[in-house]
Each structure stands twice: as structure tokens, then as C-alpha cells.
Design a protein around this motif. Structure first.
Motif, PDB file in Angstrom:
ATOM      1  N   ARG A 124       0.840  -1.203   0.000  1.00 19.76           N
ATOM      2  CA  ARG A 124       0.000   0.000   0.000  1.00 19.76           C
ATOM      3  C   ARG A 124       0.873   1.250   0.000  1.00 19.76           C
ATOM      4  O   ARG A 124       0.582   2.225  -0.708  1.00 19.76           O
ATOM      5  CB  ARG A 124      -0.920   0.003   1.222  1.00 19.76           C
ATOM      6  N   GLY A 125       1.944   1.213   0.755  1.00 17.87           N
ATOM      7  CA  GLY A 125       2.857   2.357   0.771  1.00 17.87           C
ATOM      8  C   GLY A 125       3.469   2.599  -0.593  1.00 17.87           C
ATOM      9  O   GLY A 125       3.599   3.747  -1.031  1.00 17.87           O
ATOM     10  N   LYS A 126       3.846   1.536  -1.273  1.00 19.19           N
ATOM     11  CA  LYS A 126       4.405   1.671  -2.628  1.00 19.19           C
ATOM     12  C   LYS A 126       3.387   2.282  -3.573  1.00 19.19           C
ATOM     13  O   LYS A 126       3.721   3.146  -4.396  1.00 19.19           O
ATOM     14  CB  LYS A 126       4.833   0.296  -3.133  1.00 19.19           C
ATOM     15  N   GLU A 127       2.144   1.862  -3.458  1.00 22.73           N
ATOM     16  CA  GLU A 127       1.087   2.399  -4.319  1.00 22.73           C
ATOM     17  C   GLU A 127       0.915   3.900  -4.107  1.00 22.73           C
ATOM     18  O   GLU A 127       0.817   4.674  -5.072  1.00 22.73           O
ATOM     19  CB  GLU A 127      -0.225   1.668  -4.042  1.00 22.73           C
ATOM     20  N   ILE A 128       0.863   4.328  -2.846  1.00 28.17           N
ATOM     21  CA  ILE A 128       0.713   5.758  -2.548  1.00 28.17           C
ATOM     22  C   ILE A 128       1.926   6.523  -3.024  1.00 28.17           C
ATOM     23  O   ILE A 128       1.814   7.607  -3.616  1.00 28.17           O
ATOM     24  CB  ILE A 128       0.509   5.979  -1.032  1.00 28.17           C
ATOM     25  N   PHE A 129       3.113   5.975  -2.769  1.00 29.87           N
ATOM     26  CA  PHE A 129       4.338   6.667  -3.150  1.00 29.87           C
ATOM     27  C   PHE A 129       4.425   6.846  -4.664  1.00 29.87           C
ATOM     28  O   PHE A 129       4.805   7.913  -5.149  1.00 29.87           O
ATOM     29  CB  PHE A 129       5.560   5.887  -2.648  1.00 29.87           C
ATOM     30  N   GLN A 130       4.077   5.818  -5.402  1.00 27.83           N
ATOM     31  CA  GLN A 130       4.237   5.860  -6.853  1.00 27.83           C
ATOM     32  C   GLN A 130       3.046   6.457  -7.589  1.00 27.83           C
ATOM     33  O   GLN A 130       3.217   7.121  -8.621  1.00 27.83           O
ATOM     34  CB  GLN A 130       4.510   4.451  -7.386  1.00 27.83           C
ATOM     35  N   ALA A 195      -4.692   9.484   4.987  1.00 32.56           N
ATOM     36  CA  ALA A 195      -5.113   8.712   6.154  1.00 32.56           C
ATOM     37  C   ALA A 195      -3.869   8.310   6.945  1.00 32.56           C
ATOM     38  O   ALA A 195      -2.798   8.113   6.378  1.00 32.56           O
ATOM     39  CB  ALA A 195      -5.868   7.468   5.707  1.00 32.56           C
ATOM     40  N   ASP A 196      -4.028   8.195   8.266  1.00 31.07           N
ATOM     41  CA  ASP A 196      -2.869   7.840   9.083  1.00 31.07           C
ATOM     42  C   ASP A 196      -2.320   6.472   8.685  1.00 31.07           C
ATOM     43  O   ASP A 196      -1.098   6.267   8.680  1.00 31.07           O
ATOM     44  CB  ASP A 196      -3.244   7.840  10.566  1.00 31.07           C
ATOM     45  N   ALA A 197      -3.204   5.544   8.330  1.00 34.23           N
ATOM     46  CA  ALA A 197      -2.745   4.217   7.905  1.00 34.23           C
ATOM     47  C   ALA A 197      -1.891   4.314   6.655  1.00 34.23           C
ATOM     48  O   ALA A 197      -0.924   3.555   6.494  1.00 34.23           O
ATOM     49  CB  ALA A 197      -3.940   3.301   7.666  1.00 34.23           C
TER      50      ALA A 197
END
Length: 218
Positions: A124-130, A195-197
Motif C-alpha cells: 500500500r505504501g508503494k502504491e501511494i508513493f508511486q 489517512a494515518d494508515a
């Protein structure tokens, strides 16, 4: 050469004096600049790895321009930090250049091995970052920080391999409206809808990234 020419030559500043000296920076990192005060390595370590488990950021891998800029912000109270400000104020501009050059010259240490985040969280972090989260107004972080988290000089810092607790703390501060430093207004805007998550996921993803191949130029 005429007397006037010699006078003008003598009046010119020495280029060597203005050249950052990583060896001198290493001494500052190791021993500080004042008797009775520890050096940068007491928290950030001599290899610049920081202490990810307690949120002390890595310095190795950052550009010298960014590190020098942030030291200047700490020293002038443009970036508020009760730990860093007193140490930054001890340094001359040349000493800031030297210690920034030292940490920028170091190879980036490997990512932390004790990362508790799950693969799903990092994905999920990769998705948001990219890609960002466009329906919620969250832009992709990689647009400024680079697709591999390599950063853009003093404008957008190198994030790959950075401490997840440290990154999360900074993201939360920006979301709360704290500029942190003169470069922070953009981040306040970028994080307001996160979102914090998702902030936790981005921090975990970035900590897991290896050092990007930046060649010989820092």
C-alpha cells in the motif's frame, strides 16, 4: 605582475578555504567542536545510519546541499528542534559544509532488518508513493522524491532506507499544519488528505527501499 595585480590577487578569497572538507567533517561527527559536547555520531552514528528503532534519522545518502541547508535552518530557528538547534548553533558555516560533506560521502547502510510492517502494508505504501491517491487529493510522493526515493538535491530529500518511525513523525507533523522548515509548506498541503494508515504504509515502504544507484555524485 603589477603591484595592483598582486594586491587584488591577495584580496581574493582562497578557493581551498571554501571547499568542503569531509575529513574535517568526520572529526566534527566524531568529537564535536566544543569540549564536553558529543559529536553528531552520538545519535546519527559514524556511518550515518541513525537509529531507526528510536526514530533518529539516517544521514548517509543525503545530498550535502540538503544536510547543510537543514543545519542552517536549525541554527537560525527556521526549523524548530530542541535537540538539533543547540548543536547546529555551535557550527560555523564552513563546519556545516564539512560535516554535511562527510555524511554525504558515506555509502548508505542497508535497510533495517527488524521492520515489523507486513508485505500488504508496504505494498500500500508503494502504491501511494508511486501513484498517490488521486480520488482523495493525495499526489504521488515520487513526483518530487524520485521513483526510487533518491530525492532531488536540497529541494526534496533522499528518502530510501530512512527510519520509518522518523518519517511517520514528520508526516504527522505536516498533516497537523506544522511547516517544520521553510521548505515544509508544500508537505503540509500534500499530507492534509492522507489517512494515518497510509502515512504508516508509506513510511514502512520507504524504510524497506535499498539505496538507489546515484553514481559518484551526491
Amino acid at each position: 605582475m603589477t603591484l595592483l595585480g598582486l594586491t587584488l590577487l591577495a584580496a581574493q578569497p582562497s578557493r581551498a578555504a571554501d571547499t568542503p572538507d569531509p575529513a574535517a567533517g568526520r572529526t566534527i561527527a566524531e568529537s564535536g567542536v566544543l569540549t564536553g559536547h558529543v559529536g553528531c555520531s552520538a545519535c546519527h552514528l559514524m556511518n550515518g545510519a541513525g537509529q531507526p528503532d528510536v526514530g533518529i534519522p539516517r544521514l548517509a545518502g543525503f545530498s550535502a546541499a540538503y544536510l547543510e541547508q537543514q543545519l542552517g535552518f536549525f541554527a537560525s530557528d527556521k526549523r524548530s528542534n530542541s535537540w538539533m538547534a543547540p548543536y547546529a548553533r555551535m557550527l560555523t558555516q564552513k563546519q556545516m559544509q564539512d560535516v554535511a560533506a562527510y555524511y554525504a560521502s558515506l555509502p548508505e547502510p542497508p535497510p533495517a532488518e527488524n521492520d515489523p510492517a507486513s508485505d500488504t502494508v508496504r505494498a500500500r505504501g508503494k502504491e501511494i508513493f508511486q501513484k498517490g491517491d488521486m480520488p482523495h487529493g493525495v499526489m504521488p510522493c515520487g513526483g518530487c522524491h524520485g521513483p526510487a526515493g533518491q530525492g532531488m538535491g536540497s529541494f526534496a530529500p533522499h528518502l530510501a532506507g530512512q527510519s520509518a518511525p522518523y518519517l511517520l513523525e514528520q508526516l504527522r507533523q505536516w498533516q497537523q499544519g506544522k511547516d517544520r522548515d521553510p521548505m515544509g509548506k508544500m508537505m503540509v498541503t500534500e499530507t492534509h488528505a492522507m489517512a494515518d494508515a497510509d502515512m504508516q504504509a508509506v513510511a514502512a515502504y520507504l524504510q524497506s527501499l535499498p539505496a538507489p544507484d546515484t553514481g559518484a555524485t551526491k
